[in-house]
Design a protein around this motif. Structure first.
Motif, short mmCIF file in Angstrom:
data_model
loop_
_atom_site.label_atom_id
_atom_site.label_comp_id
_atom_site.label_asym_id
_atom_site.label_seq_id
_atom_site.Cartn_x
_atom_site.Cartn_y
_atom_site.Cartn_z
N THR A 140 1.61 5.43 8.83
CA THR A 140 1.09 6.13 7.80
C THR A 140 0.98 5.16 6.63
N ALA A 141 -0.34 4.90 5.99
CA ALA A 141 -0.43 3.94 5.06
C ALA A 141 0.35 4.44 3.71
N GLU A 142 0.39 5.83 3.42
CA GLU A 142 0.72 6.23 2.14
C GLU A 142 2.20 6.15 1.93
N THR A 143 3.08 6.50 2.90
CA THR A 143 4.44 6.29 2.87
C THR A 143 5.04 4.84 3.19
N LEU A 144 4.26 4.05 3.78
CA LEU A 144 4.50 2.55 3.79
C LEU A 144 4.40 1.71 2.36
N LYS A 145 3.28 2.17 1.89
CA LYS A 145 2.95 1.83 0.53
C LYS A 145 4.08 2.15 -0.60
N GLN A 146 4.50 3.41 -0.48
CA GLN A 146 5.55 3.87 -1.33
C GLN A 146 6.91 3.04 -1.16
N THR A 147 7.06 2.84 0.25
CA THR A 147 8.52 2.08 0.39
C THR A 147 8.25 0.90 -0.26
N ALA A 148 7.02 0.13 0.10
CA ALA A 148 6.80 -1.32 -0.72
C ALA A 148 7.08 -1.36 -2.08
N ILE A 149 6.43 -0.17 -2.94
CA ILE A 149 6.70 -0.06 -4.33
C ILE A 149 8.23 0.01 -4.59
N ASP A 150 8.71 0.93 -3.91
CA ASP A 150 10.30 1.30 -4.16
C ASP A 150 11.13 -0.02 -4.01
N LEU A 151 10.86 -0.67 -2.99
CA LEU A 151 11.75 -2.03 -2.70
C LEU A 151 11.42 -3.25 -3.72
N GLU A 152 10.20 -3.15 -4.21
CA GLU A 152 9.69 -4.34 -5.35
C GLU A 152 10.33 -3.73 -6.64
N GLN A 153 10.19 -2.45 -6.95
CA GLN A 153 10.61 -2.13 -8.22
C GLN A 153 12.09 -1.84 -8.40
N SER A 154 12.96 -1.47 -7.30
CA SER A 154 14.28 -1.37 -7.46
C SER A 154 15.26 -2.65 -7.17
N LEU A 155 14.67 -3.65 -6.28
CA LEU A 155 15.26 -4.64 -5.86
C LEU A 155 14.50 -6.10 -5.91
N ASN A 156 13.43 -5.94 -6.83
CA ASN A 156 12.28 -7.09 -6.81
C ASN A 156 12.32 -7.82 -5.48
N ALA A 157 12.21 -7.11 -4.57
CA ALA A 157 11.91 -7.73 -2.98
C ALA A 157 10.65 -8.28 -2.99
N GLU A 158 10.56 -9.16 -2.08
CA GLU A 158 9.11 -9.70 -1.75
C GLU A 158 8.86 -8.87 -0.42
N VAL A 159 7.77 -8.16 -0.50
CA VAL A 159 7.39 -7.27 0.40
C VAL A 159 5.73 -7.42 0.99
N LEU A 160 5.55 -7.56 2.40
CA LEU A 160 4.15 -7.49 2.73
C LEU A 160 4.20 -6.16 3.80
N ALA A 161 3.30 -5.21 3.11
CA ALA A 161 3.21 -3.85 3.96
C ALA A 161 1.95 -3.92 4.59
N VAL A 162 1.87 -3.70 6.08
CA VAL A 162 0.73 -3.65 6.81
C VAL A 162 0.70 -2.58 7.68
N PRO A 163 -0.23 -1.55 7.23
CA PRO A 163 -0.21 -0.33 8.13
C PRO A 163 -0.40 -0.65 9.62
N THR A 164 0.10 -0.27 10.62
CA THR A 164 0.19 -0.63 11.95
C THR A 164 0.55 0.35 12.86
N ASP A 165 -0.45 0.88 13.83
CA ASP A 165 -0.10 1.39 15.05
C ASP A 165 0.48 0.66 16.22
N VAL A 166 1.77 0.61 16.34
CA VAL A 166 2.37 -0.37 17.44
C VAL A 166 2.04 0.06 18.83
N THR A 167 1.22 1.04 19.16
CA THR A 167 0.60 1.10 20.43
C THR A 167 -0.72 0.48 20.70
#
Length: 278
Positions: free
Chosen positions: A35-62
């Motif tokens: 789910t791209a939307e929740t993944l993007k929000q997780t990346a934003i939260d990590l960047e804003q709260s921890l200044n983390a370096e994040v690459l978010a790639v929506p992916t269906d592992v199947t």
């Protein structure tokens, strides 16, 4: 330069908690979820709260081509993948005869083949560098049987077997393969879980035994409120500890007592499980 971790199923629950744990530990992150939307929000939260370096790639592992794209983009961004955490998964509960081949295929596509696709994609680079970690998040259902969960247990036993066999094969080449097995985890996985008693036709002989929300779902909800349930953060800490200490296998929280009891007394524990109210 900071190590790189790739986490699947990273937008919610265990995956999200693990991303925060590794970010606090200084890792650079590559995160995947369907789910791209929740993944993007997780990346934003990590960047804003921890200044983390994040690459978010929506992916269906199947889908192996999507997994390959995920790994290629991670390597392009960071140059390497030091740790793969296979975490994407779904749950299914219901009597065996209510499951169909399509149910089994869908479950195995995520819980087993999804792990296999990511391992195959990251392994060439790890072998070239003779260094890396592969952490497969399994389940108590991959260490002992659970009633009404034959398909789920089969998928998780497959993950356990894959993990143990790969550990023997890859350890001499510098690759650590680790299994982390939670019990029931208090997360929002229920919204993705499949409860087959909810989809019985009205003409089913035992349809009157169902509640409006599905008996299996209600039982799982009650289990999630019990004292021995783990939190996503507890599982994330177990994954972090296993990675840092290069442990072969960890059973998380109270689940270790259930697995230990089943290992020592399989007949006794099996009889208890057979008598669980359904």
């Amino acid at each position: 330069m900071a190590d790189v971790v790739l986490i699947t199923g990273a937008s919610e629950g265990i995956g999200r908690a693990t991303a925060f744990t590794f970010a606090r530990g200084g890792y650079r992150l590559a995160l995947a979820a369907r789910t791209a939307e929740t993944l993007k929000q997780t990346a934003i939260d990590l960047e804003q709260s921890l200044n983390a370096e994040v690459l978010a790639v929506p992916t269906d592992v199947t889908q192996p081509e999507q997994v390959q794209n995920l790994v290629e983009r991670t390597l392009e961004r960071y140059g390497r993948i030091d740790c793969l955490i296979n975490n994407a998964g779904i749950c299914m509960s219901g009597p065996f005869l209510q499951t169909t081949p399509e149910h089994w295929q869908a479950l195995m596509a995520v819980n087993f083949w999804g792990y296999l696709h990511t391992i195959r994609a990251v392994l060439p680079d790890m072998l070239k560098r003779k260094k890396g970690q592969i952490i497969n998040v399994g389940s108590i259902g991959g260490k002992m049987p659970l009633p009404q969960m034959s398909a789920y247990c089969a998928s998780k036993y497959a993950v356990s077997g894959l993990t143990e066999a790969l550990r023997l094969e890859l350890q001499p080449q510098g690759i650590q393969v680790i299994g982390v097995h939670p019990g029931i985890v208090s997360s929002n996985f229920l919204k993705r879980a499949i409860f087959l008693d909810e989809v019985r036709p009205a003409s089913s002989p035992d349809s009157q035994a169902q509640t409006s929300g599905g008996k299996a779902r209600e039982q799982m909800q009650q289990a999630l409120e019990s004292f021995w349930v783990s939190q996503p953060e507890e599982v994330a800490e177990a994954i972090w500890d296993a990675a840092r200490q290069s442990k072969s296998e960890v059973v998380v929280g109270m689940a270790q007592w259930a697995v230990g009891a089943y290992t020592l007394f399989p007949g006794w524990v099996g009889s208890l499980l057979q008598n669980v109210p359904r």
